[in-house]
Scaffold this motif. Sequence first.
Motif, PDB file in Angstrom:
ATOM      1  N   PHE A 128     -12.379  -1.907 -19.148  1.00  0.00           N
ATOM      2  CA  PHE A 128     -13.266  -2.652 -18.265  1.00  0.00           C
ATOM      3  C   PHE A 128     -14.051  -3.703 -19.048  1.00  0.00           C
ATOM      4  O   PHE A 128     -14.159  -4.860 -18.620  1.00  0.00           O
ATOM      5  CB  PHE A 128     -14.211  -1.685 -17.544  1.00  0.00           C
ATOM      6  N   LEU A 129     -14.605  -3.333 -20.202  1.00  0.00           N
ATOM      7  CA  LEU A 129     -15.384  -4.290 -21.001  1.00  0.00           C
ATOM      8  C   LEU A 129     -14.513  -5.448 -21.481  1.00  0.00           C
ATOM      9  O   LEU A 129     -14.987  -6.589 -21.586  1.00  0.00           O
ATOM     10  CB  LEU A 129     -16.058  -3.583 -22.175  1.00  0.00           C
ATOM     11  N   GLU A 130     -13.262  -5.176 -21.752  1.00  0.00           N
ATOM     12  CA  GLU A 130     -12.340  -6.252 -22.133  1.00  0.00           C
ATOM     13  C   GLU A 130     -12.103  -7.199 -20.955  1.00  0.00           C
ATOM     14  O   GLU A 130     -11.982  -8.412 -21.139  1.00  0.00           O
ATOM     15  CB  GLU A 130     -11.033  -5.667 -22.659  1.00  0.00           C
ATOM     16  N   GLN A 131     -12.061  -6.663 -19.737  1.00  0.00           N
ATOM     17  CA  GLN A 131     -11.940  -7.501 -18.543  1.00  0.00           C
ATOM     18  C   GLN A 131     -13.176  -8.397 -18.409  1.00  0.00           C
ATOM     19  O   GLN A 131     -13.063  -9.580 -18.092  1.00  0.00           O
ATOM     20  CB  GLN A 131     -11.771  -6.639 -17.294  1.00  0.00           C
ATOM     21  N   VAL A 132     -14.369  -7.835 -18.664  1.00  0.00           N
ATOM     22  CA  VAL A 132     -15.604  -8.617 -18.606  1.00  0.00           C
ATOM     23  C   VAL A 132     -15.547  -9.742 -19.638  1.00  0.00           C
ATOM     24  O   VAL A 132     -15.890 -10.888 -19.332  1.00  0.00           O
ATOM     25  CB  VAL A 132     -16.847  -7.723 -18.836  1.00  0.00           C
ATOM     26  N   GLU A 133     -15.094  -9.423 -20.836  1.00  0.00           N
ATOM     27  CA  GLU A 133     -14.997 -10.445 -21.881  1.00  0.00           C
ATOM     28  C   GLU A 133     -14.055 -11.569 -21.454  1.00  0.00           C
ATOM     29  O   GLU A 133     -14.337 -12.742 -21.654  1.00  0.00           O
ATOM     30  CB  GLU A 133     -14.524  -9.814 -23.186  1.00  0.00           C
ATOM     31  N   ARG A 134     -12.967 -11.207 -20.832  1.00  0.00           N
ATOM     32  CA  ARG A 134     -11.971 -12.189 -20.397  1.00  0.00           C
ATOM     33  C   ARG A 134     -12.479 -13.031 -19.218  1.00  0.00           C
ATOM     34  O   ARG A 134     -12.312 -14.247 -19.184  1.00  0.00           O
ATOM     35  CB  ARG A 134     -10.684 -11.463 -20.014  1.00  0.00           C
ATOM     36  N   ASP A 135     -13.125 -12.381 -18.232  1.00  0.00           N
ATOM     37  CA  ASP A 135     -13.504 -13.048 -16.984  1.00  0.00           C
ATOM     38  C   ASP A 135     -14.941 -13.556 -16.946  1.00  0.00           C
ATOM     39  O   ASP A 135     -15.310 -14.259 -16.012  1.00  0.00           O
ATOM     40  CB  ASP A 135     -13.277 -12.104 -15.802  1.00  0.00           C
ATOM     41  N   GLY A 136     -15.778 -13.175 -17.908  1.00  0.00           N
ATOM     42  CA  GLY A 136     -17.181 -13.598 -17.930  1.00  0.00           C
ATOM     43  C   GLY A 136     -18.119 -12.595 -17.279  1.00  0.00           C
ATOM     44  O   GLY A 136     -19.206 -12.352 -17.766  1.00  0.00           O
ATOM     45  N   PHE A 137     -17.692 -12.024 -16.161  1.00  0.00           N
ATOM     46  CA  PHE A 137     -18.465 -10.967 -15.511  1.00  0.00           C
ATOM     47  C   PHE A 137     -17.543 -10.226 -14.548  1.00  0.00           C
ATOM     48  O   PHE A 137     -16.494 -10.740 -14.150  1.00  0.00           O
ATOM     49  CB  PHE A 137     -19.684 -11.514 -14.755  1.00  0.00           C
ATOM     50  N   VAL A 138     -17.956  -9.023 -14.195  1.00  0.00           N
ATOM     51  CA  VAL A 138     -17.282  -8.246 -13.153  1.00  0.00           C
ATOM     52  C   VAL A 138     -18.376  -7.608 -12.311  1.00  0.00           C
ATOM     53  O   VAL A 138     -19.332  -7.045 -12.848  1.00  0.00           O
ATOM     54  CB  VAL A 138     -16.347  -7.170 -13.749  1.00  0.00           C
ATOM     55  N   ALA A 139     -18.230  -7.721 -11.004  1.00  0.00           N
ATOM     56  CA  ALA A 139     -19.192  -7.120 -10.076  1.00  0.00           C
ATOM     57  C   ALA A 139     -18.541  -5.930  -9.377  1.00  0.00           C
ATOM     58  O   ALA A 139     -17.320  -5.792  -9.367  1.00  0.00           O
ATOM     59  CB  ALA A 139     -19.649  -8.158  -9.055  1.00  0.00           C
ATOM     60  N   ALA A 140     -19.361  -5.079  -8.816  1.00  0.00           N
ATOM     61  CA  ALA A 140     -18.932  -3.924  -8.025  1.00  0.00           C
ATOM     62  C   ALA A 140     -18.168  -2.883  -8.850  1.00  0.00           C
ATOM     63  O   ALA A 140     -17.325  -2.170  -8.320  1.00  0.00           O
ATOM     64  CB  ALA A 140     -18.120  -4.362  -6.800  1.00  0.00           C
ATOM     65  N   TYR A 141     -18.483  -2.768 -10.131  1.00  0.00           N
ATOM     66  CA  TYR A 141     -17.865  -1.758 -10.990  1.00  0.00           C
ATOM     67  C   TYR A 141     -18.429  -0.378 -10.668  1.00  0.00           C
ATOM     68  O   TYR A 141     -19.613  -0.227 -10.352  1.00  0.00           O
ATOM     69  CB  TYR A 141     -18.124  -2.099 -12.462  1.00  0.00           C
ATOM     70  N   ARG A 142     -17.581   0.626 -10.781  1.00  0.00           N
ATOM     71  CA  ARG A 142     -18.001   2.021 -10.643  1.00  0.00           C
ATOM     72  C   ARG A 142     -17.408   2.792 -11.806  1.00  0.00           C
ATOM     73  O   ARG A 142     -16.213   2.661 -12.099  1.00  0.00           O
ATOM     74  CB  ARG A 142     -17.507   2.617  -9.325  1.00  0.00           C
ATOM     75  N   GLY A 143     -18.239   3.582 -12.483  1.00  0.00           N
ATOM     76  CA  GLY A 143     -17.740   4.360 -13.601  1.00  0.00           C
ATOM     77  C   GLY A 143     -18.566   5.607 -13.838  1.00  0.00           C
ATOM     78  O   GLY A 143     -19.735   5.679 -13.459  1.00  0.00           O
ATOM     79  N   MET A 144     -17.943   6.592 -14.459  1.00  0.00           N
ATOM     80  CA  MET A 144     -18.621   7.846 -14.790  1.00  0.00           C
ATOM     81  C   MET A 144     -19.370   7.653 -16.107  1.00  0.00           C
ATOM     82  O   MET A 144     -18.823   7.097 -17.064  1.00  0.00           O
ATOM     83  CB  MET A 144     -17.594   8.973 -14.925  1.00  0.00           C
ATOM     84  N   ARG A 145     -20.601   8.124 -16.152  1.00  0.00           N
ATOM     85  CA  ARG A 145     -21.409   8.052 -17.364  1.00  0.00           C
ATOM     86  C   ARG A 145     -22.021   9.407 -17.635  1.00  0.00           C
ATOM     87  O   ARG A 145     -21.990  10.308 -16.804  1.00  0.00           O
ATOM     88  CB  ARG A 145     -22.497   6.980 -17.243  1.00  0.00           C
ATOM     89  N   VAL A 146     -22.645   9.530 -18.814  1.00  0.00           N
ATOM     90  CA  VAL A 146     -23.212  10.813 -19.225  1.00  0.00           C
ATOM     91  C   VAL A 146     -24.605  10.590 -19.805  1.00  0.00           C
ATOM     92  O   VAL A 146     -24.846   9.611 -20.514  1.00  0.00           O
ATOM     93  CB  VAL A 146     -22.281  11.531 -20.235  1.00  0.00           C
ATOM     94  N   THR A 147     -25.518  11.502 -19.480  1.00  0.00           N
ATOM     95  CA  THR A 147     -26.884  11.424 -19.984  1.00  0.00           C
ATOM     96  C   THR A 147     -26.966  12.082 -21.370  1.00  0.00           C
ATOM     97  O   THR A 147     -26.025  12.742 -21.820  1.00  0.00           O
ATOM     98  CB  THR A 147     -27.861  12.153 -19.050  1.00  0.00           C
TER      99      THR A 147
END
Length: 159
Positions: free
Chosen positions: A105-124
């Motif tokens: 996903f971060l590589e897509q952001v780097e390529r496209d400049g930004f990405v909106a409406a992303y959903r991802g699992m994270r951990v505290t």
Amino acid sequence: MDAAQRGTEASLRTDPDFFRLLSTSYSRLLDKPLVPQHVPIEDAPRWLYESAPFGLLAHNTDADPVFVYGNLMAQKLFEYAWDELTTLPSRLSAEATDRDERQAFLEQVERDGFVAAYRGMRVTKSGKRFWIDNVVVWQLRNDAGAHCGQAALIPSTSG
């Protein structure tokens, strides 16, 4: 050294130069302001850090990027204090099993400049898993166009 590269050398919590990097990169790419227009510009860095109703994170350009910024809402979401968060490699915000998807996903952001409406699992910090929803992630670029990192606006989460 620009604002994003200073990292924890100086507190970026309310640094006007770092705020400008965040906000101008965001508005340039998304054609809308990061901070509501009713917030006076001189108060905007503090509002973003202390009062924003969304989490905001930014990491630097290291080979293994480290968070250089996390507003109070992001600190609450991820259960890290400022001093902990700003020494944390950003990959650790996701569990090991979710890191390949995050990196793609971060590589897509780097390529496209930004990405909106992303959903991802994270951990505290304590290991609790949660979804980040409708996230906007964008490239941080200074006025000269140099890449300074990436930032993420997290408007909502779910268990």
